[in-house]
Design a protein around this motif. Structure first.
Motif, PDB file in Angstrom:
ATOM      1  N   SER A 168       0.840  -1.197   0.000  1.00 41.99           N
ATOM      2  CA  SER A 168       0.000   0.000   0.000  1.00 41.99           C
ATOM      3  C   SER A 168       0.873   1.244   0.000  1.00 41.99           C
ATOM      4  O   SER A 168       2.016   1.218   0.457  1.00 41.99           O
ATOM      5  N   PHE A 169       0.302   2.325  -0.526  1.00 42.23           N
ATOM      6  CA  PHE A 169       0.976   3.613  -0.572  1.00 42.23           C
ATOM      7  C   PHE A 169       0.003   4.690  -0.118  1.00 42.23           C
ATOM      8  O   PHE A 169      -1.156   4.694  -0.534  1.00 42.23           O
ATOM      9  N   PHE A 170       0.483   5.596   0.722  1.00 41.91           N
ATOM     10  CA  PHE A 170      -0.260   6.817   1.038  1.00 41.91           C
ATOM     11  C   PHE A 170       0.595   7.962   0.533  1.00 41.91           C
ATOM     12  O   PHE A 170       1.736   8.132   0.960  1.00 41.91           O
ATOM     13  N   ASP A 171       0.063   8.740  -0.407  1.00 35.30           N
ATOM     14  CA  ASP A 171       0.824   9.776  -1.091  1.00 35.30           C
ATOM     15  C   ASP A 171       0.300  11.155  -0.728  1.00 35.30           C
ATOM     16  O   ASP A 171      -0.914  11.372  -0.684  1.00 35.30           O
ATOM     17  N   VAL A 172       1.222  12.101  -0.525  1.00 35.66           N
ATOM     18  CA  VAL A 172       0.872  13.495  -0.263  1.00 35.66           C
ATOM     19  C   VAL A 172       1.810  14.362  -1.095  1.00 35.66           C
ATOM     20  O   VAL A 172       3.025  14.152  -1.071  1.00 35.66           O
ATOM     21  N   ALA A 173       1.244  15.316  -1.851  1.00 32.88           N
ATOM     22  CA  ALA A 173       2.067  16.183  -2.690  1.00 32.88           C
ATOM     23  C   ALA A 173       1.514  17.604  -2.713  1.00 32.88           C
ATOM     24  O   ALA A 173       0.308  17.811  -2.638  1.00 32.88           O
ATOM     25  N   THR A 223       8.400   1.988   3.999  1.00 39.17           N
ATOM     26  CA  THR A 223       9.354   2.776   3.224  1.00 39.17           C
ATOM     27  C   THR A 223       8.779   4.155   2.943  1.00 39.17           C
ATOM     28  O   THR A 223       7.559   4.340   2.912  1.00 39.17           O
ATOM     29  N   ASN A 224       9.661   5.102   2.744  1.00 37.33           N
ATOM     30  CA  ASN A 224       9.290   6.441   2.303  1.00 37.33           C
ATOM     31  C   ASN A 224      10.028   6.709   0.999  1.00 37.33           C
ATOM     32  O   ASN A 224      11.189   6.313   0.858  1.00 37.33           O
ATOM     33  N   SER A 225       9.381   7.374   0.057  1.00 36.37           N
ATOM     34  CA  SER A 225      10.041   7.672  -1.205  1.00 36.37           C
ATOM     35  C   SER A 225       9.545   9.006  -1.747  1.00 36.37           C
ATOM     36  O   SER A 225       8.495   9.508  -1.354  1.00 36.37           O
ATOM     37  N   VAL A 226      10.337   9.558  -2.661  1.00 31.58           N
ATOM     38  CA  VAL A 226       9.968  10.805  -3.320  1.00 31.58           C
ATOM     39  C   VAL A 226       8.796  10.524  -4.266  1.00 31.58           C
ATOM     40  O   VAL A 226       8.758   9.487  -4.932  1.00 31.58           O
ATOM     41  N   LEU A 227       7.846  11.444  -4.314  1.00 30.95           N
ATOM     42  CA  LEU A 227       6.655  11.307  -5.148  1.00 30.95           C
ATOM     43  C   LEU A 227       6.600  12.477  -6.123  1.00 30.95           C
ATOM     44  O   LEU A 227       6.777  13.632  -5.730  1.00 30.95           O
ATOM     45  N   TYR A 228       6.363  12.167  -7.398  1.00 33.58           N
ATOM     46  CA  TYR A 228       6.141  13.191  -8.412  1.00 33.58           C
ATOM     47  C   TYR A 228       4.704  13.052  -8.900  1.00 33.58           C
ATOM     48  O   TYR A 228       4.221  11.943  -9.101  1.00 33.58           O
ATOM     49  N   GLY A 256       3.566  18.625  -9.384  1.00 32.97           N
ATOM     50  CA  GLY A 256       4.059  18.796  -8.028  1.00 32.97           C
ATOM     51  C   GLY A 256       4.925  17.656  -7.558  1.00 32.97           C
ATOM     52  O   GLY A 256       5.251  16.728  -8.299  1.00 32.97           O
ATOM     53  N   ALA A 257       5.292  17.749  -6.297  1.00 36.43           N
ATOM     54  CA  ALA A 257       6.137  16.732  -5.679  1.00 36.43           C
ATOM     55  C   ALA A 257       5.739  16.593  -4.219  1.00 36.43           C
ATOM     56  O   ALA A 257       5.143  17.484  -3.627  1.00 36.43           O
ATOM     57  N   GLY A 258       6.096  15.449  -3.659  1.00 36.79           N
ATOM     58  CA  GLY A 258       5.772  15.198  -2.253  1.00 36.79           C
ATOM     59  C   GLY A 258       6.451  13.943  -1.773  1.00 36.79           C
ATOM     60  O   GLY A 258       7.560  13.597  -2.210  1.00 36.79           O
ATOM     61  N   ILE A 259       5.754  13.233  -0.911  1.00 33.66           N
ATOM     62  CA  ILE A 259       6.301  12.026  -0.311  1.00 33.66           C
ATOM     63  C   ILE A 259       5.273  10.901  -0.381  1.00 33.66           C
ATOM     64  O   ILE A 259       4.074  11.147  -0.301  1.00 33.66           O
ATOM     65  N   SER A 260       5.786   9.697  -0.558  1.00 37.57           N
ATOM     66  CA  SER A 260       4.942   8.505  -0.585  1.00 37.57           C
ATOM     67  C   SER A 260       5.346   7.616   0.580  1.00 37.57           C
ATOM     68  O   SER A 260       6.524   7.278   0.731  1.00 37.57           O
ATOM     69  N   TYR A 261       4.383   7.275   1.415  1.00 34.38           N
ATOM     70  CA  TYR A 261       4.603   6.372   2.539  1.00 34.38           C
ATOM     71  C   TYR A 261       4.147   4.990   2.098  1.00 34.38           C
ATOM     72  O   TYR A 261       2.977   4.782   1.822  1.00 34.38           O
ATOM     73  N   GLY A 262       5.087   4.056   2.031  1.00 32.31           N
ATOM     74  CA  GLY A 262       4.760   2.724   1.554  1.00 32.31           C
ATOM     75  C   GLY A 262       4.784   1.690   2.652  1.00 32.31           C
ATOM     76  O   GLY A 262       5.493   1.831   3.656  1.00 32.31           O
ATOM     77  N   ASN A 263       4.003   0.634   2.464  1.00 29.76           N
ATOM     78  CA  ASN A 263       3.990  -0.516   3.365  1.00 29.76           C
ATOM     79  C   ASN A 263       3.935  -1.757   2.481  1.00 29.76           C
ATOM     80  O   ASN A 263       2.908  -2.068   1.909  1.00 29.76           O
TER      81      ASN A 263
END
Length: 159
Positions: free
Chosen positions: A40-45, A82-87, A69-76
């Motif tokens: 799963s991913f929770f994304d915020v940008a 994991t956390n990763s860069v989100l575009y 835009g850009a933000g962060i993706s919280y993955g499980n």
């Protein structure tokens, strides 16, 4: 724009905006032999954008917009966090018709999200949808119109 208004726009105009985009995606393959995990991913940008409402004719509008835009993706990934860069990028188009009281049209949107997992891997996600809308404009209640005029006159005196 046509899809988001409660009064008729008479002149073409555009505007810049600052948006906040969020999304939840879940891939549940626990019953699939090829991909037997739950991810799963929770994304915020933060998504700055531009929207233009073109008044084509007396009653016809065409709204178009883009946001990048850009933000962060919280993955499980099956318990591994994991956390990763989100575009993020999105486009919108909404043709519509405006009469004095009635309005209708269609709003079509598409969004692409890309998560940069590491230097060698990324995960993309595309979402698109459309909404058909029909609306009727009601006059504001007289008490609200009166109160609005009172407030406007107070603020105009201070200027």
């Amino acid at each position: 724009g046509t899809a988001l208004q409660n009064v008729q726009q008479l002149h073409s105009a555009g505007s810049f905006s600052l948006g906040l985009s969020y999304n939840y995606t879940e891939l549940n393959g626990r019953e699939e032999p090829i991909f037997p995990v739950k991810t799963s991913f929770f994304d915020v940008a933060i998504t700055p954008g531009y929207t233009y409402n073109w008044v084509v004719g007396k009653h016809v509008n065409l709204v178009g917009g883009i946001a990048i835009g850009a933000g962060i993706s919280y993955g499980n990934d099956d318990g591994e966090k994991t956390n990763s860069v989100l575009y993020s990028s999105s486009v919108m188009i909404a043709p519509g018709y405006n009469a004095d009281k009635w309005f209708f049209g269609i709003n079509v949107r598409a969004t692409y999200l890309e998560r940069q997992i590491d230097n060698n891997a990324s995960f993309g996600d595309t979402m698109s949808y459309s909404t058909i809308f029909v609306g009727y404009r009601f006059d504001a209640p007289k008490a609200l119109v009166s109160k609005t005029k009172q407030l406007k006159s107070k603020f105009n005196k201070k200027s």
